[in-house]
Write an enzyme that holds these catalytic residues in place. Sequence first.
Site, PDB file in Angstrom:
ATOM      1  N   PHE A   1      65.302  82.774 -49.323  1.00 31.14           N
ATOM      2  CA  PHE A   1      64.674  82.770 -48.093  1.00 31.14           C
ATOM      3  C   PHE A   1      63.588  81.184 -48.049  1.00 31.14           C
ATOM      4  CE2 PHE A   1      60.220  82.629 -46.165  1.00 31.14           C
ATOM      5  CZ  PHE A   1      60.275  83.505 -44.958  1.00 31.14           C
ATOM      6  N   GLU A   2      63.675  80.771 -46.921  1.00 28.78           N
ATOM      7  CA  GLU A   2      62.733  79.386 -47.024  1.00 28.78           C
ATOM      8  C   GLU A   2      62.694  79.084 -45.640  1.00 28.78           C
ATOM      9  OE1 GLU A   2      65.136  76.234 -48.764  1.00 28.78           O
ATOM     10  OE2 GLU A   2      63.678  75.763 -50.441  1.00 28.78           O
ATOM     11  N   ILE A   3      61.478  79.066 -45.065  1.00 30.93           N
ATOM     12  CA  ILE A   3      61.049  78.344 -43.587  1.00 30.93           C
ATOM     13  C   ILE A   3      59.731  76.554 -44.893  1.00 30.93           C
ATOM     14  CG2 ILE A   3      60.110  78.523 -41.829  1.00 30.93           C
ATOM     15  CD1 ILE A   3      59.891  81.262 -41.852  1.00 30.93           C
TER      16      ILE A   3
END
Length: 400
Positions: free
Chosen positions: A277-279
């Site tokens: 998960f990355e934003i």
Amino acid sequence: MLFFVALAAVEIIFHAKTFAIARPAQNLDPPFYVGCQNPVLNGADRANATFVMLARNRDIGGALSSIRSVQDQFNHNFHYPWVFLNDEPWTENFVTQVSDLIAEYDANAIPVFEVIPENMWGYPDWIDRDKARSSMDNMKAQDVPYAGKESYHHMCRFNSGFFFDHHALLPYKWYWRVEPSISFTCAITYDPFVEMERHDKRYGYTVALWEVGKSVPSLFRKIADWKASRSISTTTLWTAMMQPSYLPWPLRSLAAWLPYHDSSGDSWNLCHFWSNFEIADMDLFRSSEYRDLFHYLDQDGGFYYERWGDAPVHSLAAALLLRPDQVHHFAEFGYTHSPFQYCPWTPTPDELQHGGLVPSKADRKGGHKNAKYLGCNCKCDSKAEVIRPTCFNRLRQTVM
Ligand code: GDP
Ligand code: MN
């Protein structure tokens, strides 16, 4: 004699103290919102952002469940687009099933299915393939996860150095990475892209944990050498990823040859952000500094001779190239990627003093009497193991 022992001890204490982190007077990275919002739609104020999922055709089941989770918990209110990337042509089955699912939420959505060009996936020509194969076999024999799989190495290299240049992502500034078979366990009722932009954040994560040391024996040394050669100043986040050596001064530098030590003999504590998960803002990765770093690492060959993951590469780069307060912890996003989950948690004032953001070991399963969810309608996973607090606590000292 006693005098020298005392002198060495004092020197060791001073040395270790240089790794202490001066904590800011106030929390520089609070959650954007706590609890449920009445979806915060910002009207015309939307970010130039997309979801991106790298997958194989056979990941269809996991892809559908991840998409369903993202759409249910967030995107049915926000309607950000989806980009799907694969190193092989997509099957009609994958395209149809995914398109149909997204259309259930948004009849106007046009998901994009793209193939990764050959120059972004596969061995660069300077890699010695026999050496790569034998290193992979060695690592496999040592049970380094996925190290025996060539395609996994290509994937890590692609996610480290190329995804942001894929033509399907070029129109966008922000991305939210989604993997097959993950789930979000709380509702997300505001726009994280817009809030990142408003608060001058560049990289966002939910999980911080230890890397498998045997996958990256020389990565930290390479990055530390690059840092020194480019005269990059030391941020508190970089320091938070390090562990001082407790050897006396002349001996200390001998430890430089040990895995994940820098040239002074101090080491990386293996803490990093989990990149499934990355934003983040792709302009971080599109910067000349990051490109230079990636190129330097790529030339070294450690994506193949070792099994460097994109997670430690992104994390150490963020620690070098960003201010610590430009890195955001999505403390209110519940998230599961097997075998671990992060479950939102409100620490007690005492835990907060010590940077606590996740339950201490004793409280991880049973709940905490002072616990109150940060998130909205969280239904944390009853099966996945709750991630340990150590790396969160260490890295969060830089901002709170
Ligand atoms: P883990 O998260 O490290 O356990 O590894 P995963 O198997 O989840 O792989 C990480 C991401 O890369 C996921 O999005 C996978 O779908 C993707 N991935 C891994 N290997 C390949 C591959 O050979 N081809 C493609 N197209 N995607 C891959
Ligand atoms: Mn995964």
